[in-house]
Design an enzyme around this catalytic site. Structure first.
Site, PDB file in Angstrom:
ATOM      1  N   ARG A  91      54.476  73.050  20.522  1.00 23.81           N
ATOM      2  CA  ARG A  91      53.691  72.908  21.745  1.00 23.81           C
ATOM      3  C   ARG A  91      53.801  74.083  22.717  1.00 23.81           C
ATOM      4  O   ARG A  91      53.161  74.059  23.779  1.00 23.81           O
ATOM      5  CB  ARG A  91      54.077  71.604  22.446  1.00 23.81           C
ATOM      6  CG  ARG A  91      53.665  70.359  21.646  1.00 23.81           C
ATOM      7  CD  ARG A  91      52.178  70.365  21.315  1.00 23.81           C
ATOM      8  NE  ARG A  91      51.759  69.101  20.719  1.00 23.81           N
ATOM      9  CZ  ARG A  91      50.502  68.734  20.559  1.00 23.81           C
ATOM     10  NH1 ARG A  91      49.533  69.540  20.960  1.00 23.81           N
ATOM     11  NH2 ARG A  91      50.190  67.588  19.989  1.00 23.81           N
ATOM     12  N   GLU A 106      48.190  64.225  24.305  1.00 30.02           N
ATOM     13  CA  GLU A 106      48.754  65.167  23.338  1.00 30.02           C
ATOM     14  C   GLU A 106      50.194  64.775  22.990  1.00 30.02           C
ATOM     15  O   GLU A 106      50.604  64.788  21.826  1.00 30.02           O
ATOM     16  CB  GLU A 106      48.733  66.589  23.909  1.00 30.02           C
ATOM     17  CG  GLU A 106      47.354  67.151  24.191  1.00 30.02           C
ATOM     18  CD  GLU A 106      46.708  67.751  22.967  1.00 30.02           C
ATOM     19  OE1 GLU A 106      47.437  68.193  22.063  1.00 30.02           O
ATOM     20  OE2 GLU A 106      45.459  67.780  22.923  1.00 30.02           O
ATOM     21  N   ASN A 150      65.394  63.102  20.478  1.00 33.31           N
ATOM     22  CA  ASN A 150      66.646  63.678  20.006  1.00 33.31           C
ATOM     23  C   ASN A 150      66.510  65.193  19.898  1.00 33.31           C
ATOM     24  O   ASN A 150      65.404  65.747  20.015  1.00 33.31           O
ATOM     25  CB  ASN A 150      67.084  63.038  18.681  1.00 33.31           C
ATOM     26  CG  ASN A 150      66.087  63.240  17.556  1.00 33.31           C
ATOM     27  OD1 ASN A 150      65.726  64.368  17.214  1.00 33.31           O
ATOM     28  ND2 ASN A 150      65.628  62.145  16.945  1.00 33.31           N
ATOM     29  N   GLN A 161      54.946  55.077  30.154  1.00 30.03           N
ATOM     30  CA  GLN A 161      53.994  55.780  31.009  1.00 30.03           C
ATOM     31  C   GLN A 161      53.562  54.927  32.187  1.00 30.03           C
ATOM     32  O   GLN A 161      53.418  53.701  32.086  1.00 30.03           O
ATOM     33  CB  GLN A 161      52.753  56.178  30.196  1.00 30.03           C
ATOM     34  CG  GLN A 161      51.750  57.005  30.989  1.00 30.03           C
ATOM     35  CD  GLN A 161      50.693  57.648  30.113  1.00 30.03           C
ATOM     36  OE1 GLN A 161      50.784  57.598  28.893  1.00 30.03           O
ATOM     37  NE2 GLN A 161      49.694  58.253  30.724  1.00 30.03           N
ATOM     38  N   ARG A 167      39.929  52.251  37.094  1.00 28.99           N
ATOM     39  CA  ARG A 167      40.490  53.427  36.413  1.00 28.99           C
ATOM     40  C   ARG A 167      39.528  54.007  35.379  1.00 28.99           C
ATOM     41  O   ARG A 167      39.671  55.154  34.965  1.00 28.99           O
ATOM     42  CB  ARG A 167      41.825  53.091  35.751  1.00 28.99           C
ATOM     43  CG  ARG A 167      41.728  52.107  34.593  1.00 28.99           C
ATOM     44  CD  ARG A 167      43.069  51.927  33.902  1.00 28.99           C
ATOM     45  NE  ARG A 167      43.052  50.795  32.972  1.00 28.99           N
ATOM     46  CZ  ARG A 167      44.005  50.558  32.081  1.00 28.99           C
ATOM     47  NH1 ARG A 167      45.034  51.382  31.985  1.00 28.99           N
ATOM     48  NH2 ARG A 167      43.940  49.504  31.284  1.00 28.99           N
ATOM     49  N   ARG A 184      55.663  60.990  17.554  1.00 28.48           N
ATOM     50  CA  ARG A 184      56.280  59.670  17.571  1.00 28.48           C
ATOM     51  C   ARG A 184      57.703  59.662  17.017  1.00 28.48           C
ATOM     52  O   ARG A 184      58.565  58.940  17.511  1.00 28.48           O
ATOM     53  CB  ARG A 184      55.428  58.681  16.761  1.00 28.48           C
ATOM     54  CG  ARG A 184      54.044  58.433  17.319  1.00 28.48           C
ATOM     55  CD  ARG A 184      54.070  57.870  18.714  1.00 28.48           C
ATOM     56  NE  ARG A 184      54.900  56.690  18.865  1.00 28.48           N
ATOM     57  CZ  ARG A 184      55.196  56.132  20.022  1.00 28.48           C
ATOM     58  NH1 ARG A 184      54.750  56.650  21.135  1.00 28.48           N
ATOM     59  NH2 ARG A 184      55.961  55.056  20.070  1.00 28.48           N
ATOM     60  N   ARG A 217      46.698  50.365  35.045  1.00 30.69           N
ATOM     61  CA  ARG A 217      46.250  48.980  35.143  1.00 30.69           C
ATOM     62  C   ARG A 217      46.931  48.299  36.333  1.00 30.69           C
ATOM     63  O   ARG A 217      46.390  47.355  36.916  1.00 30.69           O
ATOM     64  CB  ARG A 217      46.592  48.238  33.849  1.00 30.69           C
ATOM     65  CG  ARG A 217      46.010  46.852  33.755  1.00 30.69           C
ATOM     66  CD  ARG A 217      46.399  46.210  32.440  1.00 30.69           C
ATOM     67  NE  ARG A 217      45.918  44.838  32.361  1.00 30.69           N
ATOM     68  CZ  ARG A 217      46.496  43.891  31.643  1.00 30.69           C
ATOM     69  NH1 ARG A 217      47.585  44.161  30.945  1.00 30.69           N
ATOM     70  NH2 ARG A 217      45.999  42.681  31.610  1.00 30.69           N
TER      71      ARG A 217
END
Length: 260
Positions: A211, A106, A200, A118, A184, A111, A122
């Site tokens: 949200r 979410e 910002n 994150q 995973r 962007r 992997r």
């Protein structure tokens, strides 16, 4: 297996370079200008807003005969008239820990005005699973039993695969990485992870408004309600126009000056 709640850490913020600011004020003809802003970020937004109209004091701009005094009054006006670009100059850096990949899927939709880093599954092998339990699951005994059983089984899958492939003893890191990535794929979307998120002031206002709305997903509502509590206290002149209403146990953060 562990059940967790999201943790929010404010780890960085814009820092003002005082010497450079003093030099600029001397250059523009306002060497005695001062602000009562409670943070460097709010100071920077005020300075760069006043720069637009050369409104540090009356007379610097022959069209300006009076100016708003004080950071709170100045930024309140900026917010009321929607001059939101001024708020893009100050940046905050957060780490969101013990959040699910439901949450991060979410979050990455936002962007503009952000940066994200994150935890990589992997590279980071899952030797145990942790997860946030949604309220609707937690409130139902049978639903909770299914949730616990499923997570326990999926954790057992991770451990079984690690044993089958002997990943703990694998010396070739490239192969270990490939195995970790393969494993995973059998982890749940709700598995807890960590993400670094920078934004910002303008973007943060928008994300908080969108949200914490009751229509948003539960976990992201919870996270940004907590983010709001942090920034309201630390940057009161940028986030002081909001009110809250509790909906489904989580604050809905609202303002009459939305999407500035």
């Amino acid at each position: 297996m562990e059940f967790v709640k999201p943790r929010i850490f404010l780890v960085g913020e814009t820092r003002l370079f005082e010497e450079g600011l003093r030099d600029y004020l001397e250059h523009v003809g306002a060497p005695d200008w001062r602000t009562d802003a409670p943070s460097d970020g709010e100071t920077l937004c005020e300075v760069l807003g006043r720069l637009c109209y050369r409104s540090f004091e009356p007379g610097l701009n022959p069209n300006v005969t009076r100016v708003r005094q004080g950071n709170a009054a100045y930024l309140r006006h900026i917010i009321e008239v929607g001059h939101g670009s001024v708020l893009e100059h100050a940046t905050l850096n957060f780490i969101f820990a013990d959040v699910s990949r439901v949450f991060t899927h979410e979050l990455v939709r936002h962007r503009a005005g952000t940066a994200m880093s994150q935890e990589s599954l992997r590279f980071v092998r899952l030797d145990r699973l942790s997860a946030y339990v949604p309220m609707l699951i937690e409130e139902n005994e049978e639903g909770m039993a299914v949730f616990v059983k499923t997570l326990d089984q999926l954790e057992a899958v991770q451990k079984s695969l690690a044993e089958i492939y002997g990943v703990a003893d694998e010396k070739n890191f490239d192969r270990k990485k490939k195995l970790t990535s393969a494993f995973r794929r059998m982890a749940p979307c709700g598995v807890a992870t960590t993400i670094g998120w920078s934004c910002n002031f303008r973007t943060l206002r928008h994300v908080i408004e969108r949200r914490t709305d009751p229509a948003a997903e539960e976990e992201i509502r919870l996270v940004f309600a907590q983010v709001y509590e942090i920034v309201r206290e630390r940057y009161p002149n940028v986030f002081g126009d909001y009110t809250t209403e509790i909906v489904d146990g989580i604050p809905w953060v609202k303002t009459a000056c939305g999407k500035i």
